[in-house]
Design an enzyme around this catalytic site. Structure first.
Site, PDB file in Angstrom:
ATOM      1  N   ASP A 241      -9.918  53.934 -45.916  1.00  0.00           N
ATOM      2  CA  ASP A 241     -10.060  52.853 -46.887  1.00  0.00           C
ATOM      3  C   ASP A 241      -8.997  51.782 -46.663  1.00  0.00           C
ATOM      4  OD1 ASP A 241     -12.088  54.344 -48.084  1.00  0.00           O
ATOM      5  OD2 ASP A 241     -10.770  55.158 -49.633  1.00  0.00           O
TER       6      ASP A 241
ATOM      7  N   ASP B 242     -10.836  61.463 -50.832  1.00  0.00           N
ATOM      8  CA  ASP B 242      -9.794  60.542 -51.274  1.00  0.00           C
ATOM      9  C   ASP B 242      -8.626  61.379 -51.765  1.00  0.00           C
ATOM     10  OD1 ASP B 242     -11.161  58.191 -50.698  1.00  0.00           O
ATOM     11  OD2 ASP B 242     -12.054  58.055 -52.695  1.00  0.00           O
TER      12      ASP B 242
END
Length: 164
Positions: A138, A117
């Site tokens: 995502d 991330d």
């Protein structure tokens, strides 16, 4: 479906993996951070073995469990697609986005042992301040969920006519 995979899923998967590899190469895990928009948007490198919003992150078998869940979800989506559960353009687009997002994060789990991330926002409102970090995959999954929600109200599944 093949057309959507070629035009949407594969380019988004490539963008996701390229951006993550760039982050891994240029940002030290949990250390390096670059402010892009002052007070709002940062690039950084964080590891997520859990799911959305970092839930279950760091638990012992989370990476294996969520890898297996990803494969199960892909199998279920393909099965539902073959059964005609995604009749319209919007729902088929959502499936292409889901495939891209699931494969993107699954690839991370296999390559890195965690999902990379790197996008962090702070919009100044609670309860998410700052907003949890995320990535391109995502984003694909979230947009797919929104598309499926809209499609559930706007698309109708064709009914089979009874044989006479």
């Amino acid at each position: 479906m093949i057309r959507l995979l070629l035009l949407l899923s594969i380019p988004l998967y490539i963008l996701d993996q390229w951006s993550k590899l760039w982050i891994v190469k240029h940002f030290e895990l949990h250390v390096t951070e670059q402010e892009v928009i002052p007070g709002i948007f940062w690039l950084h490198h964080t590891a997520n073995t859990g799911v959305a919003f970092g839930m279950f992150n760091g638990t012992e078998y989370a990476n294996y469990a969520f890898g297996a869940i990803s494969l199960t979800a892909l199998t279920f989506i393909i099965w539902m697609y073959k059964k005609g559960a995604f009749p319209g353009t919007l729902s088929r687009t959502a499936v292409a986005l889901l495939i891209s997002g699931i494969f993107g994060n699954l690839t991370d789990r296999l390559l890195h042992g965690y999902v990379v991330d790197f996008l962090r926002f702070d919009f100044g409102f609670r309860p998410f301040n700052p907003w949890p970090s995320f990535n391109v995959a995502d984003s694909c999954v979230v947009v797919a969920a929104l598309c499926l929600a809209i499609a559930s109200f706007t698309e109708t599944t064709p009914t089979k006519k009874p044989k006479a």
